[in-house]
Design an enzyme around this catalytic site. Structure first.
Site, PDB file in Angstrom:
ATOM      1  CE  LYS A 142      -4.006  -0.363   1.873  1.00 22.13           C
ATOM      2  NZ  LYS A 142      -5.136   0.370   2.320  1.00 22.13           N
ATOM      3  CB  SER A 196      -6.923   7.720   6.589  1.00 23.63           C
ATOM      4  OG  SER A 196      -7.114   7.662   7.623  1.00 23.63           O
TER       5      SER A 196
HETATM    6  O1  PNS Z   1      -8.484   0.733   7.599  1.00 22.74           O
HETATM    7  P1  PNS Z   1      -8.472  -0.104   6.667  1.00 22.74           P
HETATM    8  O2  PNS Z   1      -7.419  -0.292   5.224  1.00 22.74           O
HETATM    9  O3  PNS Z   1      -9.782  -0.604   6.382  1.00 22.74           O
HETATM   10  O4  PNS Z   1      -7.770  -1.894   6.959  1.00 22.74           O
HETATM   11  C1  PNS Z   1      -8.244  -2.932   6.492  1.00 22.74           C
HETATM   12  C2  PNS Z   1      -7.656  -4.174   6.781  1.00 22.74           C
HETATM   13  C3  PNS Z   1      -6.223  -3.963   7.852  1.00 22.74           C
HETATM   14  C4  PNS Z   1      -8.651  -4.239   7.953  1.00 22.74           C
HETATM   15  C5  PNS Z   1      -8.082  -5.087   6.298  1.00 22.74           C
HETATM   16  O5  PNS Z   1      -7.127  -5.289   5.245  1.00 22.74           O
HETATM   17  C6  PNS Z   1      -7.714  -6.526   7.205  1.00 22.74           C
HETATM   18  O6  PNS Z   1      -8.087  -7.030   8.095  1.00 22.74           O
HETATM   19  N1  PNS Z   1      -6.109  -7.688   6.870  1.00 22.74           N
HETATM   20  C7  PNS Z   1      -5.366  -7.853   7.063  1.00 22.74           C
HETATM   21  C8  PNS Z   1      -5.537  -9.067   5.732  1.00 22.74           C
HETATM   22  C9  PNS Z   1      -6.442 -10.039   5.399  1.00 22.74           C
HETATM   23  O7  PNS Z   1      -7.062 -10.859   6.689  1.00 22.74           O
HETATM   24  N2  PNS Z   1      -7.023 -10.278   5.114  1.00 22.74           N
HETATM   25  C10 PNS Z   1      -8.640 -11.446   4.839  1.00 22.74           C
HETATM   26  C11 PNS Z   1      -9.801 -10.509   5.141  1.00 22.74           C
HETATM   27  S1  PNS Z   1     -11.318 -11.002   5.148  1.00 22.74           S
END
Ligand code: PNS
Length: 155
Positions: free
Chosen positions: A41, A125
């Site tokens: 990212k 953000s």
């Molecule tokens: O602030 P954000 O970008 O909305 O956060 C998203 C986040 C970090 C919570 C989400 O992308 C996440 O849980 N990523 C970890 C990877 C993961 O477990 N992916 C499968 C989700 S079903």
């Protein structure tokens, strides 16, 4: 003891995030803010800087962790019971619902959604970064320490 884990990119933390975490603090015994370390990212702040910002904002009222990989694994490692996410819009709901259902499929992990206060629902953000980059005021949209960090980052 109930433990909530609030995961996110937090690049940077905003007043909307603070609203959700404050409310998680009133509902759970312990709150962990989990900052994703996602090199793919295009982040303005490093994961280390985002962790430091959260520590400055909450001191020892919350635990701050950094993770990469699956959120369900981090929740297990941290011994948390529930993931807490804020919802601003219907679009958030659609995206978050799918993730919550997938995470429940993967590990049985539960997700609790807290609707953001309406007066904060327009804050993101990415918009904060865009406004700061273009010289606009982000006062009130982010905590003071984040406003200062944005100024330093962009000077
Ligand atoms: O602030 P954000 O970008 O909305 O956060 C998203 C986040 C970090 C919570 C989400 O992308 C996440 O849980 N990523 C970890 C990877 C993961 O477990 N992916 C499968 C989700 S079903």
């Amino acid at each position: 003891m109930t433990t909530a884990l609030c995961p996110g990119s937090f690049d940077p933390p905003t007043s909307g995030h603070i609203d959700v975490i404050d409310r998680a603090l009133s509902l759970f015994d312990r709150v962990i803010v989990a900052v994703i370390d996602n090199p793919s990212k295009d982040a303005m702040f490093t994961a280390e800087e985002r962790v430091a910002l959260w520590s400055e904002i909450y001191g020892d009222r919350v635990d701050v962790t950094r993770f990469s990989g699956l959120i369900v694994d981090h929740v297990t490692e941290q011994g948390a019971d529930t993931v807490v996410k804020g919802l601003r819009t219907v679009e958030d709901y659609e995206y978050e619902l799918q993730m919550a259902q997938m995470n429940r499929h993967l590990s049985g992990m539960e997700t609790v959604f807290l609707p953001t206060k309406p007066e904060l629902a327009y804050i993101s953000s990415s918009l904060v970064k865009e406004i700061a980059k273009l010289g606009g005021s982000v006062g009130g949209l982010v905590p003071d320490v984040v406003e200062k960090a944005l100024k330093e980052k962009l000077s």
